[in-house]
Design an enzyme around this catalytic site. Structure first.
Site, PDB file in Angstrom:
ATOM      1  N   TRP A 165       0.865  -1.192   0.000  1.00 37.19           N
ATOM      2  CA  TRP A 165       0.000   0.000   0.000  1.00 37.19           C
ATOM      3  C   TRP A 165       0.904   1.246   0.000  1.00 37.19           C
ATOM      4  O   TRP A 165       1.860   1.314   0.791  1.00 37.19           O
ATOM      5  CB  TRP A 165      -0.877  -0.042   1.251  1.00 37.19           C
ATOM      6  CG  TRP A 165      -1.892   1.040   1.369  1.00 37.19           C
ATOM      7  CD1 TRP A 165      -2.757   1.457   0.415  1.00 37.19           C
ATOM      8  CD2 TRP A 165      -2.172   1.824   2.543  1.00 37.19           C
ATOM      9  NE1 TRP A 165      -3.570   2.451   0.910  1.00 37.19           N
ATOM     10  CE2 TRP A 165      -3.226   2.690   2.219  1.00 37.19           C
ATOM     11  CE3 TRP A 165      -1.646   1.875   3.836  1.00 37.19           C
ATOM     12  CZ2 TRP A 165      -3.768   3.600   3.124  1.00 37.19           C
ATOM     13  CZ3 TRP A 165      -2.176   2.769   4.741  1.00 37.19           C
ATOM     14  CH2 TRP A 165      -3.230   3.622   4.387  1.00 37.19           C
ATOM     15  N   ASP A 246       1.106  -5.188   9.883  1.00 38.58           N
ATOM     16  CA  ASP A 246      -0.027  -4.307   9.636  1.00 38.58           C
ATOM     17  C   ASP A 246      -1.255  -5.197   9.449  1.00 38.58           C
ATOM     18  O   ASP A 246      -1.287  -6.031   8.541  1.00 38.58           O
ATOM     19  CB  ASP A 246       0.255  -3.501   8.354  1.00 38.58           C
ATOM     20  CG  ASP A 246      -0.879  -2.551   8.006  1.00 38.58           C
ATOM     21  OD1 ASP A 246      -1.825  -2.442   8.816  1.00 38.58           O
ATOM     22  OD2 ASP A 246      -0.828  -1.918   6.938  1.00 38.58           O
ATOM     23  N   LYS A 282     -12.041  -1.554   7.865  1.00 35.71           N
ATOM     24  CA  LYS A 282     -12.656  -2.528   6.953  1.00 35.71           C
ATOM     25  C   LYS A 282     -13.510  -3.518   7.735  1.00 35.71           C
ATOM     26  O   LYS A 282     -14.646  -3.781   7.367  1.00 35.71           O
ATOM     27  CB  LYS A 282     -11.578  -3.301   6.181  1.00 35.71           C
ATOM     28  CG  LYS A 282     -10.339  -2.514   5.840  1.00 35.71           C
ATOM     29  CD  LYS A 282     -10.524  -1.563   4.690  1.00 35.71           C
ATOM     30  CE  LYS A 282      -9.310  -0.654   4.584  1.00 35.71           C
ATOM     31  NZ  LYS A 282      -9.275   0.118   3.391  1.00 35.71           N
TER      32      LYS A 282
HETATM   33  C1  LIG Z   1      -2.744  -2.399   4.121  1.00 40.51           C
HETATM   34  C2  LIG Z   1      -3.391  -1.247   4.790  1.00 40.51           C
HETATM   35  N1  LIG Z   1      -2.951  -0.852   5.982  1.00 40.51           N
HETATM   36  C3  LIG Z   1      -3.494   0.176   6.628  1.00 40.51           C
HETATM   37  C4  LIG Z   1      -4.550   0.865   6.090  1.00 40.51           C
HETATM   38  C5  LIG Z   1      -5.071   2.012   6.891  1.00 40.51           C
HETATM   39  O1  LIG Z   1      -6.414   2.189   6.892  1.00 40.51           O
HETATM   40  P1  LIG Z   1      -7.119   3.098   7.973  1.00 40.51           P
HETATM   41  O2  LIG Z   1      -6.256   4.250   8.245  1.00 40.51           O
HETATM   42  O3  LIG Z   1      -8.418   3.447   7.363  1.00 40.51           O
HETATM   43  O4  LIG Z   1      -7.300   2.228   9.160  1.00 40.51           O
HETATM   44  C6  LIG Z   1      -5.046   0.502   4.837  1.00 40.51           C
HETATM   45  C7  LIG Z   1      -6.134   1.242   4.193  1.00 40.51           C
HETATM   46  O5  LIG Z   1      -6.517   1.068   3.075  1.00 40.51           O
HETATM   47  C8  LIG Z   1      -4.462  -0.595   4.173  1.00 40.51           C
HETATM   48  O6  LIG Z   1      -4.890  -1.015   2.995  1.00 40.51           O
END
Ligand SMILES: Cc1ncc(COP(=O)(O)O)c(C=O)c1O
Length: 433
Positions: A165, A246, A282
């Protein structure tokens, strides 16, 4: 202070400040000085920038395969019924909007760590976890990254899977870590490059940081198998690397929270001290509530306590304390066995709809007459499919068919529905002929 003193102070303030302010104005404006004239636009975000263009498109057939946010069978955003129930309970229970403690609601932290590590985890029994609520997964990346940039005793270079990401690289560089890469998945083949991964990790300098996505890898939808995770864990141990996980999609990969925790729980069983960054965006659909956590596992309770004080120091100086509504929702759901069961079923249902849409896309591509091999669409898991479409093909999909996705060919499977999947498949067939 009496009102006379206050009046004197106000007069002095006016006398003192007014001429200075006007001097400054006169000096700068007479020389045509502008504070921000030198600024250039920041580059648009690779994903949210496309979403902006999508929003402006008036074509009724347009399809949004851009952002990783769950959509129902009609392509609409969803508030989970368990979340709605929790909100009703919150409305009855709380009469305040007070600040949370710097590291968030204690019950939220405890229940979140349990969801990650399991209720019987020896780490939790021995209080070895320093867990802090964060502003979602991105906040957890920031806080952990800042913490490691400041205090990591080894090489402050974090090794990321190639690809990953985009915000991983951006946030870690922003907080002062160096970033390097290990091979993960060749987008042209769309399979885990396990040999490349092991080879590269074996070459990482000892006492560096190795970063993994716990499950449902974004953007590839490709995860190591359980056997491969065991091998990776042994290698990371041999190289004396610090593993960071993560975990933004727990439950989305297999539909089961326990299965999706295999990677980091295996590392813990193997004796690693890890960091785990968690998001409820999510899994609970709490995208805009910005709800997540950051956990470091320590050698003993007092070390965990110290780590927590340093995380609090970072949070205090960054955003002072986290939001409360999302964490209250999480507490209501995880502390109530019925509601928790309901939520587990909802996550399973979301993960099953994603699987069904993968199958439908592949079937419709074959029905359209495509001679390419689309097996990778159904072999990949979670919210994303790295389609193997080239940037040129993606551009044609957008220009000719109003189907929007990032240039790397990543499809957010949640954007597919029974109503649009045939249209998307036909369009993909046309641009890949
Ligand atoms: C792999 C991954 N890590 C972390 C996040 C962080 O998401 P959020 O800040 O909405 O919790 C995302 C969001 O798309 C993600 O795809």
């Amino acid at each position: 202070m009496n009102s006379g003193n206050f009046k004197n102070m106000s007069i002095r303030y006016l006398l003192f400040t007014k001429p200075r302010a006007s001097n400054i104005q006169k000096r700068h404006f007479s020389e045509e000085f502008f504070w921000w004239k030198h600024l250039e636009n920041a580059p648009p975000d690779s994903i949210l920038g496309i979403k902006k263009i999508y929003n402006m498109d008036k074509n009724p057939n347009k399809v949004d395969l851009i952002v990783g946010a769950y959509r129902d069978a009609n392509g609409k955003p969803v508030i989970l019924p368990s979340v709605l129930e929790a909100e009703k309970m919150i409305e009855k229970k709380y009469t305040d909007k007070e600040y949370a403690p710097i590291s968030g609601l204690p019950q939220f932290n405890q229940l979140s760590a349990q969801l990650l590590l399991g209720p019987d985890s020896s780490v939790l029994c021995n209080q070895l976890n320093a867990t802090s609520q964060t502003v979602s997964g991105s906040g957890a990346l920031y806080v952990s990254g800042k913490f490691m940039a400041q205090f990591f005793p080894g090489n402050t270079c974090i090794y990321l899977p190639q690809p990953t990401w985009a915000n991983h690289e951006a946030i870690f560089k922003f907080v002062g870590l160096e970033v390097a890469w290990y091979r993960y998945c060749d987008p042209k083949v769309s399979k885990l490059d396990f040999e490349g991964l092991m080879d590269d990790i074996n070459k990482i300098p000892e006492k560096s940081i190795a970063f993994f996505q716990g499950c449902a890898h974004n953007p590839t939808g490709v995860d190591p198998s359980q056997e491969q995770w065991c091998e990776i864990s042994q290698l990371v141990k041999k190289r004396q690397l610090f593993p960071v996980f993560d975990v933004a999609y727990q439950g989305f990969a297999s539909g089961d929270f326990y299965n999706d925790a295999f990677s980091f729980r295996t590392f813990l069983q193997d004796g690693h001290k890890v960091a785990i960054l968690q998001s409820y965006s999510k899994s609970m659909g709490l995208y805009g509530e910005r709800t997540g956590s950051c956990t470091f596992i320590a050698d003993c309770k007092s070390e965990a306590d110290t780590i927590l004080t340093q995380m609090e120091e970072i949070i205090r100086k960054t955003y002072s304390s986290p939001p409360i509504h999302g964490s209250r929702i999480v507490v209501e759901i995880l502390a109530d066995e019925n509601l928790k069961y309901m939520w587990f079923q909802e996550v399973k249902m979301m993960s099953e709809r994603l699987k069904a849409m993968r199958n439908a896309l592949k079937e419709n591509l074959e029905k359209a007459g495509s001679k390419h091999n689309w097996d990778h669409i159904v072999h990949q898991i979670g919210m994303f499919c790295l389609s193997k479409l080239t940037p040129k093909q993606v551009k044609k999909l957008t220009d000719d068919y109003h189907i929007y996705l990032p240039a790397d060919g990543r499809i957010s499977v949640a954007g597919l529905t029974t109503k649009n999947v045939q249209y998307v498949a036909n369009a993909i067939h046309e641009v890949t002929k």
